[in-house]
Design a protein around this motif. Structure first.
Motif, PDB file in Angstrom:
ATOM      1  N   SER A   8       0.863  -1.174   0.000  1.00 23.44           N
ATOM      2  CA  SER A   8       0.000   0.000   0.000  1.00 23.44           C
ATOM      3  C   SER A   8       0.902   1.228   0.000  1.00 23.44           C
ATOM      4  O   SER A   8       1.867   1.296   0.763  1.00 23.44           O
ATOM      5  CB  SER A   8      -0.895   0.009   1.243  1.00 23.44           C
ATOM      6  OG  SER A   8      -1.746  -1.114   1.258  1.00 23.44           O
ATOM      7  N   ARG A  25      -2.895   3.951  -5.545  1.00 25.79           N
ATOM      8  CA  ARG A  25      -3.121   2.526  -5.788  1.00 25.79           C
ATOM      9  C   ARG A  25      -1.868   1.748  -5.423  1.00 25.79           C
ATOM     10  O   ARG A  25      -0.745   2.269  -5.492  1.00 25.79           O
ATOM     11  CB  ARG A  25      -3.498   2.309  -7.245  1.00 25.79           C
ATOM     12  CG  ARG A  25      -4.853   2.916  -7.590  1.00 25.79           C
ATOM     13  CD  ARG A  25      -5.099   2.960  -9.071  1.00 25.79           C
ATOM     14  NE  ARG A  25      -5.174   1.629  -9.661  1.00 25.79           N
ATOM     15  CZ  ARG A  25      -5.416   1.409 -10.963  1.00 25.79           C
ATOM     16  NH1 ARG A  25      -5.578   2.440 -11.769  1.00 25.79           N
ATOM     17  NH2 ARG A  25      -5.472   0.192 -11.429  1.00 25.79           N
ATOM     18  N   ARG A  69       3.141  -1.356 -11.132  1.00 28.05           N
ATOM     19  CA  ARG A  69       1.949  -0.665 -10.673  1.00 28.05           C
ATOM     20  C   ARG A  69       0.772  -1.636 -10.638  1.00 28.05           C
ATOM     21  O   ARG A  69       0.782  -2.678 -11.284  1.00 28.05           O
ATOM     22  CB  ARG A  69       1.602   0.494 -11.614  1.00 28.05           C
ATOM     23  CG  ARG A  69       2.613   1.630 -11.607  1.00 28.05           C
ATOM     24  CD  ARG A  69       2.073   2.812 -12.390  1.00 28.05           C
ATOM     25  NE  ARG A  69       3.078   3.861 -12.536  1.00 28.05           N
ATOM     26  CZ  ARG A  69       3.320   4.788 -11.619  1.00 28.05           C
ATOM     27  NH1 ARG A  69       2.624   4.784 -10.490  1.00 28.05           N
ATOM     28  NH2 ARG A  69       4.244   5.710 -11.829  1.00 28.05           N
ATOM     29  N   ASP A  70      -0.262  -1.263  -9.926  1.00 27.13           N
ATOM     30  CA  ASP A  70      -1.479  -2.062  -9.904  1.00 27.13           C
ATOM     31  C   ASP A  70      -2.156  -1.970 -11.276  1.00 27.13           C
ATOM     32  O   ASP A  70      -2.198  -0.898 -11.889  1.00 27.13           O
ATOM     33  CB  ASP A  70      -2.417  -1.538  -8.816  1.00 27.13           C
ATOM     34  CG  ASP A  70      -3.633  -2.418  -8.636  1.00 27.13           C
ATOM     35  OD1 ASP A  70      -3.487  -3.523  -8.071  1.00 27.13           O
ATOM     36  OD2 ASP A  70      -4.730  -2.022  -9.068  1.00 27.13           O
ATOM     37  N   GLY A 100      -5.405  -2.718 -11.951  1.00 26.07           N
ATOM     38  CA  GLY A 100      -6.851  -2.600 -11.929  1.00 26.07           C
ATOM     39  C   GLY A 100      -7.508  -3.950 -11.702  1.00 26.07           C
ATOM     40  O   GLY A 100      -6.858  -4.926 -11.319  1.00 26.07           O
TER      41      GLY A 100
END
Length: 311
Positions: A66, A74, A119-120, A122
């Motif tokens: 996090s 995100r 990165r995330d 989605g």
């Protein structure tokens, strides 16, 4: 829940492998990985802001951080893989350069150690389906996008080899078959004899595949609804390339079975003969390709409808 080496709270998920040992269980290697991830996050202005989620499997270490300071705050993900799949980190970087619309661009990569920070991406397509927001047309769109990506990667086939991605072209498969058979100590003598008896058929199939003339490209080798993101309707990004071989001929993905949530009831009318994903990719617009005809003529023992699939 436990405390990490830096006193950060973390949740560890070992699933069905509670006794499996991974590099994360070694304090020194865990600290080295955390230092690397911390430095790479900081380079992007991201600071850790909550509990870590660690997923440990015999084939990978995955850590969800996090963070604050990024787009929408995100999470970002650290992944480490064993030496046999270490090419995945460098491959992630290469794919981001070659087919950026189809993959996630890594925040950082250590190709030598097989580490990657991402990165995330989605929602997973599987999550979209679980929420009732996906249809069979979405799955066809995903396969069409996958085929477009494969075609775009054809010029980079030799560069894939340079990254260490295993090669598995049709004419190479009999040799790979022989190696796997020779190194497998779990087979009984009857099982080994049965497989050896199938080798001539394999050689014939591989020659037919090679004759189709489709250029070598990249295959995911484990494509399913949990291996692609759907960040927006009609858009898909593919990830988790650790099992990818190069492949030549009609793509293995052409036999992908739809996710369980999208499979028709057994009593439902059958679709027209042919491969939906090949139709979606426009690879089979002249009817069922030779490789599918050969497989339909000679299914392996214990096979049956739908056995030609990845994963």
């Amino acid at each position: 829940m436990r405390r990490g080496d830096d006193d950060r709270a973390e949740t560890v998920d070992r699933d069905h492998f509670p006794d499996a040992r991974t590099p994360w269980d070694d304090p020194d290697r865990r600290a080295e990985a955390l230092d690397w991830a911390t430095g790479r996050r900081a380079a992007h202005g991201l600071r850790e802001s909550g509990r870590r989620q660690v997923r440990l499997r015999p084939w990978s270490v995955l850590v969800r951080f996090s963070v604050a300071g990024g787009r929408g705050d995100r999470p970002v993900w650290f992944k480490a893989v064993p030496p046999a799949a270490a090419f995945e980190a460098g491959l992630a970087s290469g794919l981001a350069d070659w087919v950026p619309d189809h993959v996630l661009a890594p925040l950082a990569v250590d190709a030598e150690r097989g580490w990657c920070l991402m990165r995330d991406g989605g929602p997973l397509f599987r999550q979209v389906l679980d929420e009732g927001a996906g249809t069979l047309a979405d799955w066809e769109d995903a396969l069409r996008s996958y085929a477009v990506m494969q075609r775009a990667l054809v010029p980079y086939a030799e560069k894939l080899t340079g990254l260490g991605v295993p090669s598995a072209r049709p004419l190479e498969l009999p040799g790979l078959f022989d190696t796997l058979l020779a190194e497998n100590e779990a087979l009984t003598s009857q099982e080994r004899a049965a497989l050896e008896a199938l080798r001539p058929r394999l050689v014939e199939w591989c020659a037919e595949l090679a004759a189709v003339g489709v250029a070598a490209s990249l295959d995911h080798a484990d494509l399913h609804d949990g291996q692609l993101f759907r960040p927006a309707p009609g858009r898909f990004t593919f990830f988790d390339w650790g099992g990818s071989p190069r492949w030549a001929g009609p793509p293995p993905g052409a036999g992908c079975s739809p996710p369980p949530a999208l499979r028709p009831h057994p009593a439902a009318p059958r679709p027209p003969t042919g491969c939906a994903s090949c139709t979606a990719s426009r690879r089979c617009d002249r009817g069922t390709p030779p490789v599918h005809r050969a497989a339909a003529r000679s299914p392996p023992p214990g096979g049956g409808p739908g056995y030609i699939r990845s994963g």
